[in-house]
Design an enzyme around this catalytic site. Structure first.
Site, PDB file in Angstrom:
ATOM      1  N   HIS A  52       0.830  -1.213   0.000  1.00  0.00           N
ATOM      2  CA  HIS A  52       0.000   0.000   0.000  1.00  0.00           C
ATOM      3  C   HIS A  52       0.859   1.255   0.000  1.00  0.00           C
ATOM      4  O   HIS A  52       1.634   1.484   0.927  1.00  0.00           O
ATOM      5  CB  HIS A  52      -0.929   0.003   1.220  1.00  0.00           C
ATOM      6  CG  HIS A  52      -1.995   1.052   1.147  1.00  0.00           C
ATOM      7  ND1 HIS A  52      -2.927   1.086   0.127  1.00  0.00           N
ATOM      8  CD2 HIS A  52      -2.282   2.124   1.946  1.00  0.00           C
ATOM      9  CE1 HIS A  52      -3.743   2.115   0.311  1.00  0.00           C
ATOM     10  NE2 HIS A  52      -3.367   2.768   1.400  1.00  0.00           N
ATOM     11  N   ARG A  78      -5.959  14.966   7.065  1.00  0.00           N
ATOM     12  CA  ARG A  78      -6.401  14.831   5.680  1.00  0.00           C
ATOM     13  C   ARG A  78      -6.514  16.195   5.008  1.00  0.00           C
ATOM     14  O   ARG A  78      -6.204  16.342   3.825  1.00  0.00           O
ATOM     15  CB  ARG A  78      -7.754  14.092   5.632  1.00  0.00           C
ATOM     16  CG  ARG A  78      -8.101  13.628   4.234  1.00  0.00           C
ATOM     17  CD  ARG A  78      -9.396  12.846   4.201  1.00  0.00           C
ATOM     18  NE  ARG A  78     -10.561  13.717   4.397  1.00  0.00           N
ATOM     19  CZ  ARG A  78     -11.801  13.406   4.017  1.00  0.00           C
ATOM     20  NH1 ARG A  78     -12.041  12.238   3.443  1.00  0.00           N
ATOM     21  NH2 ARG A  78     -12.800  14.225   4.233  1.00  0.00           N
ATOM     22  N   GLU A 230     -10.941   2.172   8.581  1.00  0.00           N
ATOM     23  CA  GLU A 230      -9.723   2.740   9.164  1.00  0.00           C
ATOM     24  C   GLU A 230     -10.061   3.614  10.362  1.00  0.00           C
ATOM     25  O   GLU A 230      -9.269   3.726  11.294  1.00  0.00           O
ATOM     26  CB  GLU A 230      -8.982   3.565   8.094  1.00  0.00           C
ATOM     27  CG  GLU A 230      -7.685   4.199   8.577  1.00  0.00           C
ATOM     28  CD  GLU A 230      -6.960   5.009   7.514  1.00  0.00           C
ATOM     29  OE1 GLU A 230      -7.541   5.204   6.426  1.00  0.00           O
ATOM     30  OE2 GLU A 230      -5.820   5.435   7.767  1.00  0.00           O
ATOM     31  N   HIS A 264      -6.066  -1.573   5.788  1.00  0.00           N
ATOM     32  CA  HIS A 264      -6.293  -1.218   7.204  1.00  0.00           C
ATOM     33  C   HIS A 264      -7.235  -2.225   7.886  1.00  0.00           C
ATOM     34  O   HIS A 264      -6.805  -2.988   8.709  1.00  0.00           O
ATOM     35  CB  HIS A 264      -6.790   0.223   7.399  1.00  0.00           C
ATOM     36  CG  HIS A 264      -5.938   1.262   6.740  1.00  0.00           C
ATOM     37  ND1 HIS A 264      -4.587   1.378   7.011  1.00  0.00           N
ATOM     38  CD2 HIS A 264      -6.216   2.215   5.804  1.00  0.00           C
ATOM     39  CE1 HIS A 264      -4.085   2.368   6.284  1.00  0.00           C
ATOM     40  NE2 HIS A 264      -5.051   2.882   5.544  1.00  0.00           N
ATOM     41  N   ASP A 315       2.166   3.091   2.976  1.00  0.00           N
ATOM     42  CA  ASP A 315       1.033   4.017   2.941  1.00  0.00           C
ATOM     43  C   ASP A 315       1.446   5.473   2.807  1.00  0.00           C
ATOM     44  O   ASP A 315       1.724   5.949   1.716  1.00  0.00           O
ATOM     45  CB  ASP A 315       0.162   3.760   4.183  1.00  0.00           C
ATOM     46  CG  ASP A 315      -1.197   4.438   4.124  1.00  0.00           C
ATOM     47  OD1 ASP A 315      -1.459   5.163   3.150  1.00  0.00           O
ATOM     48  OD2 ASP A 315      -2.007   4.255   5.040  1.00  0.00           O
TER      49      ASP A 315
HETATM   50 ZN   LIG Z   1      -4.091   4.627   1.955  1.00  0.00          ZN
END
Ligand SMILES: [Zn+2]
Length: 448
Positions: A52, A78, A230, A264, A315
């Site tokens: 990932h 985010r 997640e 996740h 990730d």
């Molecule tokens: Zn991701």
């Protein structure tokens, strides 16, 4: 076991004398001059698959570690990530991904699953080549020599309530036909050691009808990846809108099988653990990112007891190291259960070896590659047997000592497609790739 002067090769059935099975003799025959790097005694391991990756996030690693909002969380992170993503154009992405993939190779990763959702220009308009961003990633992987499973992402809604994408999300969005067309167009640009998979960003970003359309008629063996469960808020929203927890809903509404990787899957109830393990899917775990984002802890012991398959990914790339992912996967379990050696099994008492074996075979599946060891040739790494952490190591100790003895890089050589990519711990193109990365990073930082 052979004497101390020969190579030893790890396989899922244990260590073998390199004389009986010596991938380097094949690789060296192809590599010409590189044969001079061959040492008399070596510990040889298959390359680690990275299940990932969001390559662009490598460029913001370490830049979201100051308290902004008193309630800092995944969701405030985010927003910072979106602001950074909005700056990146295809040539920036090529420079960042080249640097990242080089670092992956130096750390021992030889394959990467690239979960790619930066499709369009920052304002959402289409590039002349609608797959320009994906092609930058394929080119970077080919140029530094890492294998790639490119996963162009379907991303359509801003939440379970089907709200439209926000301004910052607009460059991620594709109509279903457009998405399938992009996937089809990318097929002709795949080089050797490159594959395509299907990818749903998450249940919150993909309506059920679009999910069904994309999965309809999918080819057996083509990987399917999705982010799932997640965050607690995501689980609660899924329950409120779709009446079930995310993993339970997915298992009831899609034919989840061994081609699937659920990224996740942090928040599972007991029944979901068992059903997911039985589905044959792989859970792609990203322990350093999950820790960095405060996601929660995957129930590894229960999932392994139920026979579940897992892989590891870096990730957001706040760490690019299979050692660190595997170590923190185990340590998370130790900290919560107050016991030791939790990933080991009666038939595999070495925790390092149990972790490596699971991550290798699960990672191969996440990539869409066979986990039959005998047909997995081409990707190898060689550990530095002279480094202090490996002094006097017997083969049976090597994985424990690699994973649990600190942070000194012990990867000496890395080979993919029987070509040397890393020699004496350095990628063969490190200077040029780092110089281009610095140029693009400086430009990006000026734009922030
Ligand atoms: Zn991701």
């Amino acid at each position: 076991m052979s004497d101390a002067s020969s190579s030893q090769v790890w396989s899922p059935s244990g260590w073998k004398d390199g004389q009986a099975f010596d991938p380097m003799s094949i690789a060296e025959a192809d590599a010409g001059e590189a044969s001079s790097i061959s040492a008399a005694r070596r510990f040889i391991l298959p390359g680690v698959p990275n299940a990932h990756s969001h390559a662009f996030q490598r460029a913001m690693a370490g830049m979201a570690e100051r308290l902004g909002d008193p309630d800092d969380s995944f969701w405030t992170w985010r927003e910072r990530m979106y602001a950074f993503a909005a700056l990146i154009e295809p040539d920036d992405l090529y420079a960042i991904a080249s640097q990242l993939y080089l670092e992956m190779l130096e750390a021992g990763y030889t394959q990467v699953c690239e979960f790619q959702y930066l499709h369009h220009a920052p304002d959402g308009s289409r590039y002349d080549d609608p797959a320009a961003m994906s092609r930058a990633l394929l080119q970077a992987a080919a140029d530094v020599g890492i294998g790639i499973t490119l996963l162009p992402v379907l991303y359509q809604t801003g939440g379970f309530d089907a709200r439209p994408l926000s301004a910052r999300q607009r460059r991620f969005g594709c109509a279903t036909d457009e998405y399938l067309g992009m996937l089809q167009g990318l097929r002709e640009h795949l080089a050797a050691n490159q594959r395509l998979g299907l990818c749903l960003h998450s249940l919150r970003a993909v309506p059920e009808s679009a999910m069904r359309e994309v999965l309809f008629g999918r080819e057996t063996g083509m990987p399917v990846h999705i982010h799932i469960a997640e965050q607690i808020a995501e689980v609660e929203e899924c329950q409120a809108v779709r009446g079930q927890r995310p993993v339970a809903w997915l298992l009831d509404h899609a034919e989840v099988d061994a081609d699937w990787s659920l990224v996740h899957a942090t928040h599972l109830d007991e029944l979901e653990v068992i059903r997911l393990a039985r589905s044959g899917a792989t859970v792609a775990l990203c322990p350093t990112t999950e820790a960095n984002l405060g996601d929660g802890l995957f129930p590894l012991s229960a999932y392994q007891s139920a026979g579940g398959t897992w892989s590891i990914g870096s990730d957001s790339h706040i760490s690019v190291s299979p050692v660190e992912e595997l170590r923190w996967l185990e340590y998370g379990q130790r900290l919560t259960q107050r016991r030791r050696n939790l990933a080991s099994r009666p038939d595999r008492p070495s925790t390092g070896e149990a972790l490596f074996a699971a991550a290798w075979s699960g990672g191969r599946r996440s990539c869409g590659l066979s986990d039959d060891f005998d047909s997995a040739g081409g990707d190898w790494l060689v550990l530095d047997h002279d480094a202090p952490p490996l002094v006097g190591a017997k083969a049976d100790d090597v994985l424990d000592r690699w994973i649990f003895s600190g942070n000194r890089p012990l990867v000496r050589e890395v080979w993919t497609q029987a070509q040397p990519r890393v020699i004496s711990g350095r990628h063969i193109h490190r200077e040029a790739v780092e110089a281009r990365f610095a140029l693009h990073m400086n430009r990006l930082l000026q734009r922030m």
